[in-house]
Design a protein around this motif. Structure first.
Motif, PDB file in Angstrom:
ATOM      1  N   ASN A 167       0.848  -1.189   0.000  1.00 53.32           N
ATOM      2  CA  ASN A 167       0.000   0.000   0.000  1.00 53.32           C
ATOM      3  C   ASN A 167       0.887   1.244   0.000  1.00 53.32           C
ATOM      4  O   ASN A 167       2.114   1.146   0.108  1.00 53.32           O
ATOM      5  N   SER A 168       0.263   2.398  -0.101  1.00 49.84           N
ATOM      6  CA  SER A 168       1.032   3.633  -0.263  1.00 49.84           C
ATOM      7  C   SER A 168       1.690   4.105   1.029  1.00 49.84           C
ATOM      8  O   SER A 168       2.427   5.096   1.022  1.00 49.84           O
ATOM      9  N   LEU A 169       1.449   3.421   2.139  1.00 45.59           N
ATOM     10  CA  LEU A 169       2.062   3.775   3.413  1.00 45.59           C
ATOM     11  C   LEU A 169       3.362   3.014   3.670  1.00 45.59           C
ATOM     12  O   LEU A 169       4.149   3.419   4.524  1.00 45.59           O
ATOM     13  N   HIS A 220       6.615   2.256   2.313  1.00 47.94           N
ATOM     14  CA  HIS A 220       7.583   2.605   1.276  1.00 47.94           C
ATOM     15  C   HIS A 220       8.957   2.963   1.829  1.00 47.94           C
ATOM     16  O   HIS A 220       9.875   3.258   1.061  1.00 47.94           O
ATOM     17  N   GLY A 260      -1.473   4.825  -5.846  1.00 51.70           N
ATOM     18  CA  GLY A 260      -1.166   6.023  -5.082  1.00 51.70           C
ATOM     19  C   GLY A 260       0.285   6.236  -4.702  1.00 51.70           C
ATOM     20  O   GLY A 260       0.669   7.354  -4.340  1.00 51.70           O
ATOM     21  N   LEU A 261       1.109   5.200  -4.780  1.00 52.26           N
ATOM     22  CA  LEU A 261       2.480   5.358  -4.288  1.00 52.26           C
ATOM     23  C   LEU A 261       3.393   6.047  -5.295  1.00 52.26           C
ATOM     24  O   LEU A 261       4.330   6.749  -4.898  1.00 52.26           O
ATOM     25  N   ARG A 280       3.182   9.612  -4.513  1.00 51.10           N
ATOM     26  CA  ARG A 280       3.747   9.952  -3.199  1.00 51.10           C
ATOM     27  C   ARG A 280       5.264   9.884  -3.195  1.00 51.10           C
ATOM     28  O   ARG A 280       5.914  10.678  -2.517  1.00 51.10           O
ATOM     29  N   ILE A 301      -7.579   6.639   3.259  1.00 54.62           N
ATOM     30  CA  ILE A 301      -6.208   6.594   3.758  1.00 54.62           C
ATOM     31  C   ILE A 301      -5.284   5.927   2.755  1.00 54.62           C
ATOM     32  O   ILE A 301      -4.229   6.459   2.412  1.00 54.62           O
ATOM     33  N   THR A 302      -5.686   4.767   2.267  1.00 50.35           N
ATOM     34  CA  THR A 302      -4.859   4.050   1.294  1.00 50.35           C
ATOM     35  C   THR A 302      -5.676   2.950   0.637  1.00 50.35           C
ATOM     36  O   THR A 302      -6.645   2.450   1.217  1.00 50.35           O
ATOM     37  N   SER A 303      -5.288   2.591  -0.577  1.00 49.43           N
ATOM     38  CA  SER A 303      -5.863   1.428  -1.256  1.00 49.43           C
ATOM     39  C   SER A 303      -4.872   0.280  -1.092  1.00 49.43           C
ATOM     40  O   SER A 303      -3.789   0.302  -1.687  1.00 49.43           O
ATOM     41  N   GLU A 304      -5.244  -0.666  -0.261  1.00 52.66           N
ATOM     42  CA  GLU A 304      -4.312  -1.753   0.069  1.00 52.66           C
ATOM     43  C   GLU A 304      -4.511  -2.952  -0.846  1.00 52.66           C
ATOM     44  O   GLU A 304      -5.646  -3.347  -1.128  1.00 52.66           O
ATOM     45  N   ASP A 324      -1.887  -2.953   6.512  1.00 50.40           N
ATOM     46  CA  ASP A 324      -2.352  -2.053   7.564  1.00 50.40           C
ATOM     47  C   ASP A 324      -3.835  -2.212   7.897  1.00 50.40           C
ATOM     48  O   ASP A 324      -4.289  -1.698   8.926  1.00 50.40           O
TER      49      ASP A 324
END
Length: 231
Positions: free
Chosen positions: A69-71, A73, A93-94, A97, A129-132, A147
């Motif tokens: 996911n985009s968190l 990284h 999304g990453l 970011r 928040i994020t697309s996991e 997450d």
């Protein structure tokens, strides 16, 4: 103690350093899957130490580095530097970011041709928040969450943060979906469609980046964890 611990047929896990976010300390975990051709699929990589690199190299050659996911990284660049020939996969999304990282491919619904028939995947969309991207390793029966499921050890939080963690469902008897992620699902129809695919997998275990792995009654656990969304 081994750096990489066997978690099932052709899958290993490794713990990394705790990561602090807004003063909350999260334990981290990654997984390594050996594909049928002998190459390795590295999921949610933690900090790359000499010991971890040696243990990884002993299993095979790293062909895929996957950010779920985009968190997640923080350690991608160092893994890509260590394995420049590996394909670095970005979740939705990453790329935006982390414009400083040159990704090679994008994760989507449905398995990549490089691991089709071995690892399935679905994108849990509809969350602010994020697309996991949730994965399922078929041969070991392992569902991999990042997450969306969490369980932080109570000893890692104190004072007002302990209260926040409890209210957010981050600490508890078993991993659960934090309350902030539940609220952030503004498109529940899309989320439910993805969840139905997850619940259809013949799960035997559930692995997550921040929390105790579930190794018994995985289907029942997943139904409990997402009952708030399925209803």
């Amino acid at each position: 103690m081994a750096v990489l611990l066997n978690f099932g047929h052709d899958i290993w896990i490794a713990g990394g350093p705790n990561v602090a976010v807004a003063g909350f300390h999260y334990p981290t975990r990654m997984a390594v899957v050996r594909l049928a051709d002998g190459s390795l699929f590295v999921w949610s990589p933690v900090r790359l130490t000499e010991e971890l690199r040696a243990a990884t190299d002993a299993l095979g050659h790293v062909r895929h580095i996957v950010a779920p996911n985009s968190l997640h990284h923080l350690f991608l660049a160092e893994w890509k530097r260590a394995y420049p020939a590996a394909v670095l996969h970005a979740p939705p999304g990453l790329r935006k970011r982390r414009r400083d990282i040159a990704f090679d491919a994008d994760l989507a619904d449905g398995a990549s041709l490089d691991w089709v028939g071995q690892i399935d995947q679905v994108v849990m969309r509809g969350n602010l928040i994020t697309s996991e991207v949730v994965f399922f390793h078929l041969v070991s029966g392992t569902v991999l969450f990042t997450d969306l499921l969490q369980q932080i050890p109570a000893e890692l939080v104190s004072g007002w943060r302990a209260t926040i963690a409890k209210l957010d469902l981050m600490v508890g008897p078993e991993p659960s979906v934090p309350r902030k992620f539940r609220i952030a699902f503004t498109n529940r129809r899309a989320a439910r469609a993805a969840l139905q695919r997850v619940l259809a997998w013949p799960a035997e275990k559930v692995l997550m980046a921040h929390g105790t792995p579930v190794e018994q009654d995985a289907p029942a656990f997943l139904r409990r964890a997402f009952a708030w969304l399925a209803g």
